[in-house]
Design an enzyme around this catalytic site. Structure first.
Site, PDB file in Angstrom:
ATOM      1  N   ILE A  50       0.851  -1.206   0.000  1.00 42.66           N
ATOM      2  CA  ILE A  50       0.000   0.000   0.000  1.00 42.66           C
ATOM      3  C   ILE A  50       0.881   1.249   0.000  1.00 42.66           C
ATOM      4  CG2 ILE A  50      -1.914   1.192   1.156  1.00 42.66           C
ATOM      5  CD1 ILE A  50      -2.589  -1.539   2.504  1.00 42.66           C
ATOM      6  N   LYS A  70      -2.426  -2.563  16.737  1.00 40.96           N
ATOM      7  CA  LYS A  70      -2.863  -1.382  15.962  1.00 40.96           C
ATOM      8  C   LYS A  70      -3.706  -0.450  16.831  1.00 40.96           C
ATOM      9  CE  LYS A  70      -1.053  -1.951  11.874  1.00 40.96           C
ATOM     10  NZ  LYS A  70      -0.491  -0.962  10.958  1.00 40.96           N
ATOM     11  N   TYR A  99      -2.386  -8.767  16.304  1.00 37.79           N
ATOM     12  CA  TYR A  99      -2.171  -7.724  15.290  1.00 37.79           C
ATOM     13  C   TYR A  99      -3.137  -6.544  15.508  1.00 37.79           C
ATOM     14  CZ  TYR A  99      -2.938  -5.527  10.720  1.00 37.79           C
ATOM     15  OH  TYR A  99      -3.133  -4.633   9.707  1.00 37.79           O
TER      16      TYR A  99
HETATM   17  N1  LIG Z   1      -3.030  -5.158   3.132  1.00 44.44           N
HETATM   18  C1  LIG Z   1      -4.178  -4.929   3.775  1.00 44.44           C
HETATM   19  O1  LIG Z   1      -5.255  -5.388   3.346  1.00 44.44           O
HETATM   20  C2  LIG Z   1      -4.195  -4.094   5.024  1.00 44.44           C
HETATM   21  C3  LIG Z   1      -5.428  -3.918   5.685  1.00 44.44           C
HETATM   22  C4  LIG Z   1      -5.447  -3.130   6.852  1.00 44.44           C
HETATM   23  C5  LIG Z   1      -4.296  -2.501   7.303  1.00 44.44           C
HETATM   24  N2  LIG Z   1      -3.113  -2.698   6.651  1.00 44.44           N
HETATM   25  C6  LIG Z   1      -1.934  -2.005   7.178  1.00 44.44           C
HETATM   26  O2  LIG Z   1      -1.372  -1.210   6.139  1.00 44.44           O
HETATM   27  C7  LIG Z   1       0.044  -1.154   6.236  1.00 44.44           C
HETATM   28  C8  LIG Z   1       0.666  -1.570   4.924  1.00 44.44           C
HETATM   29  O3  LIG Z   1       0.195  -2.870   4.580  1.00 44.44           O
HETATM   30  P1  LIG Z   1       0.816  -3.625   3.322  1.00 44.44           P
HETATM   31  O4  LIG Z   1      -0.141  -4.695   2.940  1.00 44.44           O
HETATM   32  O5  LIG Z   1       1.266  -2.637   2.318  1.00 44.44           O
HETATM   33  O6  LIG Z   1       2.065  -4.311   4.030  1.00 44.44           O
HETATM   34  P2  LIG Z   1       3.569  -4.475   3.513  1.00 44.44           P
HETATM   35  O7  LIG Z   1       4.201  -5.508   4.391  1.00 44.44           O
HETATM   36  O8  LIG Z   1       3.588  -4.690   2.041  1.00 44.44           O
HETATM   37  O9  LIG Z   1       4.199  -3.037   3.827  1.00 44.44           O
HETATM   38  C9  LIG Z   1       4.788  -2.699   5.053  1.00 44.44           C
HETATM   39  C10 LIG Z   1       6.182  -2.157   4.761  1.00 44.44           C
HETATM   40  O10 LIG Z   1       6.793  -1.725   5.980  1.00 44.44           O
HETATM   41  C11 LIG Z   1       8.149  -2.152   5.999  1.00 44.44           C
HETATM   42  N3  LIG Z   1       8.513  -2.267   7.411  1.00 44.44           N
HETATM   43  C12 LIG Z   1       7.991  -3.112   8.340  1.00 44.44           C
HETATM   44  N4  LIG Z   1       8.572  -2.890   9.546  1.00 44.44           N
HETATM   45  C13 LIG Z   1       9.457  -1.886   9.371  1.00 44.44           C
HETATM   46  C14 LIG Z   1      10.357  -1.206  10.251  1.00 44.44           C
HETATM   47  N5  LIG Z   1      10.465  -1.538  11.539  1.00 44.44           N
HETATM   48  N6  LIG Z   1      11.121  -0.213   9.745  1.00 44.44           N
HETATM   49  C15 LIG Z   1      11.033   0.131   8.420  1.00 44.44           C
HETATM   50  N7  LIG Z   1      10.218  -0.482   7.565  1.00 44.44           N
HETATM   51  C16 LIG Z   1       9.426  -1.474   8.022  1.00 44.44           C
HETATM   52  C17 LIG Z   1       8.144  -3.478   5.243  1.00 44.44           C
HETATM   53  O11 LIG Z   1       9.413  -3.816   4.700  1.00 44.44           O
HETATM   54  C18 LIG Z   1       7.110  -3.208   4.160  1.00 44.44           C
HETATM   55  O12 LIG Z   1       7.708  -2.674   2.982  1.00 44.44           O
HETATM   56  C19 LIG Z   1       0.428  -2.033   7.417  1.00 44.44           C
HETATM   57  O13 LIG Z   1       0.628  -1.216   8.547  1.00 44.44           O
HETATM   58  C20 LIG Z   1      -0.809  -2.927   7.609  1.00 44.44           C
HETATM   59  O14 LIG Z   1      -0.952  -3.295   8.963  1.00 44.44           O
HETATM   60  C21 LIG Z   1      -3.032  -3.475   5.527  1.00 44.44           C
HETATM   61  O1  LIG Z   2      -6.310 -18.992   0.742  1.00 45.41           O
HETATM   62  C1  LIG Z   2      -7.199 -18.319   1.286  1.00 45.41           C
HETATM   63  C2  LIG Z   2      -6.946 -17.053   1.867  1.00 45.41           C
HETATM   64  C3  LIG Z   2      -8.001 -16.378   2.475  1.00 45.41           C
HETATM   65  N1  LIG Z   2      -9.240 -16.940   2.502  1.00 45.41           N
HETATM   66  C4  LIG Z   2     -10.359 -16.187   3.124  1.00 45.41           C
HETATM   67  O2  LIG Z   2     -10.499 -14.976   2.401  1.00 45.41           O
HETATM   68  C5  LIG Z   2     -10.948 -13.929   3.263  1.00 45.41           C
HETATM   69  C6  LIG Z   2      -9.978 -12.760   3.153  1.00 45.41           C
HETATM   70  O3  LIG Z   2      -8.724 -13.168   3.705  1.00 45.41           O
HETATM   71  P1  LIG Z   2      -7.385 -12.286   3.587  1.00 45.41           P
HETATM   72  O4  LIG Z   2      -7.178 -11.878   2.169  1.00 45.41           O
HETATM   73  O5  LIG Z   2      -6.303 -13.058   4.268  1.00 45.41           O
HETATM   74  O6  LIG Z   2      -7.748 -10.966   4.386  1.00 45.41           O
HETATM   75  P2  LIG Z   2      -8.236 -10.765   5.893  1.00 45.41           P
HETATM   76  O7  LIG Z   2      -7.946 -11.917   6.752  1.00 45.41           O
HETATM   77  O8  LIG Z   2      -9.676 -10.330   5.806  1.00 45.41           O
HETATM   78  O9  LIG Z   2      -7.295  -9.581   6.391  1.00 45.41           O
HETATM   79  C7  LIG Z   2      -6.980  -8.426   5.596  1.00 45.41           C
HETATM   80  O10 LIG Z   2      -7.890  -7.405   5.852  1.00 45.41           O
HETATM   81  C8  LIG Z   2      -7.920  -6.971   7.200  1.00 45.41           C
HETATM   82  C9  LIG Z   2      -8.943  -5.884   7.311  1.00 45.41           C
HETATM   83  O11 LIG Z   2     -10.220  -6.376   6.973  1.00 45.41           O
HETATM   84  C10 LIG Z   2      -6.541  -6.431   7.585  1.00 45.41           C
HETATM   85  O12 LIG Z   2      -6.553  -6.091   8.943  1.00 45.41           O
HETATM   86  C11 LIG Z   2      -5.472  -7.471   7.358  1.00 45.41           C
HETATM   87  O13 LIG Z   2      -4.199  -6.885   7.597  1.00 45.41           O
HETATM   88  C12 LIG Z   2      -5.561  -7.949   5.927  1.00 45.41           C
HETATM   89  O14 LIG Z   2      -4.640  -8.995   5.747  1.00 45.41           O
HETATM   90  C13 LIG Z   2     -10.998 -14.534   4.673  1.00 45.41           C
HETATM   91  O15 LIG Z   2     -12.320 -14.932   4.935  1.00 45.41           O
HETATM   92  C14 LIG Z   2     -10.122 -15.791   4.568  1.00 45.41           C
HETATM   93  O16 LIG Z   2     -10.521 -16.834   5.425  1.00 45.41           O
HETATM   94  C15 LIG Z   2      -9.503 -18.173   1.934  1.00 45.41           C
HETATM   95  O17 LIG Z   2     -10.634 -18.669   1.966  1.00 45.41           O
HETATM   96  N2  LIG Z   2      -8.459 -18.821   1.333  1.00 45.41           N
END
Ligand SMILES: NC(=O)c1ccc[n+]([C@@H]2O[C@H](COP(=O)([O-])OP(=O)(O)OC[C@H]3O[C@@H](n4cnc5c(N)ncnc54)[C@H](O)[C@@H]3O)[C@@H](O)[C@H]2O)c1
Ligand SMILES: O=c1ccn([C@@H]2O[C@H](COP(=O)(O)OP(=O)(O)O[C@H]3O[C@H](CO)[C@@H](O)[C@H](O)[C@H]3O)[C@@H](O)[C@H]2O)c(=O)[nH]1
Length: 328
Positions: A12, A144, A140
């Site tokens: 992101i 947060k 987790y």
């Molecule tokens: N992907 C999702 O659906 C989702 C949903 C809700 C919240 N978030 C939050 O959004 C943020 C970004 O998510 P993402 O999916 O892009 O994850 P990501 O792992 O791709 O990005 C996180 C980045 O932070 C860097 N990082 C981690 N710890 C660090 C540290 N101590 N110092 C410097 N760099 C560090 C990692 O190398 C990575 O590039 C996270 O905080 C995650 O908790 C993600």
């Molecule tokens: O191989 C897979 C992987 C996932 N799932 C399901 O797909 C849904 C979505 O799963 P996933 O993509 O892992 O996302 P979440 O567990 O919903 O979590 C994401 O979305 C959250 C917010 O809703 C964030 O907090 C997390 O960081 C982020 O990883 C869930 O019901 C899982 O059980 C499957 O059925 N098969």
């Protein structure tokens, strides 16, 4: 004046860096490359280092004039957090503490923060409102929430203003095809589904088909990563315009079941994508859908992508061109 993006080489973060640069912002990126990729950073000035290293942060704050921080750097795997709570408290909570201390020391008073739907735990109401109860069901989400509360007290004591963005499920990739999602290990549903048409896995596992939903599979709110990135720009400008500290949900407001996501991926890729139903994954709530009305009203944010098949198509474009992710 630059915007400092922690975790800006991640999924992101890199999409947000791209949007900030398009908007004409000067951008400084900090990432320890634990999950991030140098190739994901399309511009700005990248510092490779850890936010828990205060000497390193001194260098970043001394060498740049920073007016706002967008803070993505964290560990974010629900399952891992249940097995390794210390890792999550150390990186997420202590890392944020180091960052806030240095922001305060260098007079930086605006932070936009990646929070999560996981702060709510099992929802009381759907769609979820920001005023609903926060009761995380995993480490987790708990870390947060602790980070959000830490920012509240830094605001009260030091006037550091924050916007906490509680994302629902981020997905998709930049429409240019230049950047996408590359986690190791990958645990997210959509990139795992796309490994089937890529020939990297024979089927997609469905974690439970006995939930109290129409087709029995979990329902989530999937939001395109560029729409998420756009919300960060709006949140930075909200704080620049004197906005008070605030919390916003970010989601599309539409729920899709796991089966519906797989069906949309079949249409986006033209592949039959076989399925294997397995047991439930620990800690998965049945339904998570956001109300993002507050972000719309206060930040003026509206998601532009509302077609899941198209959104998955943007991810497919990137994965097809980068079947092994970024160059390792
Ligand atoms: N992907 C999702 O659906 C989702 C949903 C809700 C919240 N978030 C939050 O959004 C943020 C970004 O998510 P993402 O999916 O892009 O994850 P990501 O792992 O791709 O990005 C996180 C980045 O932070 C860097 N990082 C981690 N710890 C660090 C540290 N101590 N110092 C410097 N760099 C560090 C990692 O190398 C990575 O590039 C996270 O905080 C995650 O908790 C993600
Ligand atoms: O191989 C897979 C992987 C996932 N799932 C399901 O797909 C849904 C979505 O799963 P996933 O993509 O892992 O996302 P979440 O567990 O919903 O979590 C994401 O979305 C959250 C917010 O809703 C964030 O907090 C997390 O960081 C982020 O990883 C869930 O019901 C899982 O059980 C499957 O059925 N098969």
């Amino acid at each position: 004046m630059a915007v400092l993006v922690t975790g800006g080489a991640g999924y992101i973060g890199s999409h947000t860096v791209a949007e900030l640069i398009t908007a004409g912002e000067e951008v400084v990126i900090v990432d320890n490359l634990y999950q991030g990729h140098k190739d994901a950073v399309l511009g700005g000035k990248l510092y490779v280092g850890d936010i828990r290293d205060k000497d390193f942060l001194d260098t970043v704050f001394k060498e740049n004039t920073i007016d706002a921080v967008v803070h993505f750097a964290a560990n974010s795997l629900v399952g891992e957090s249940m097995k390794a709570p210390a890792k999550y408290y150390h990186n997420n909570v202590y890392g944020t503490l180091c960052l806030l201390e240095k922001m305060n020391e260098y007079g930086v008073s605006k932070i936009v923060f990646s929070s999560t739907a996981a702060t709510y735990g099992e929802p009381e109401n759907v769609p979820i409102l920001e005023s609903d109860r926060t009761f995380p069901t995993n480490t987790y989400g708990e870390t947060k929430l602790a980070m959000e509360k830490m920012m509240k007290w830094f605001d009260i004591a030091h006037n550091v203003k924050y916007v906490s963005l509680r994302y629902f499920n981020a997905c998709g990739a930049h429409e240019s095809g230049k950047i996408g999602e590359d986690h190791n290990p990958e645990t997210h549903l959509i990139p795992l589904i796309l490994e089937v048409p890529l020939g990297k896995r024979p089927f997609i596992s469905v974690y439970g088909d006995d939930y109290p939903t129409e087709d029995g599979t979990c329902i989530r709110d999937y939001l395109h990563v560029t729409d998420l990135a756009d919300a960060h720009l709006k949140a930075v400008n909200y704080l620049r315009n004197g906005g008070e500290s605030n919390v916003f949900n970010l989601g599309s407001g539409t729920g899709y079941s796991v089966s519906a996501v797989i069906e949309a991926a079949r249409k986006a890729t033209g592949h039959p994508i076989p399925v294997k139903v397995e047991g439930r994954r620990a800690g998965d709530p049945a339904v998570l859908i956001a109300s993002s009305q507050k972000a719309k009203d206060v930040l003026g944010w509206t998601p532009k992508f509302d077609n899941l098949e198209y959104i998955i198509g943007t991810a497919w474009k990137w994965h097809e061109a980068h079947p092994n992710g970024y160059a390792k």
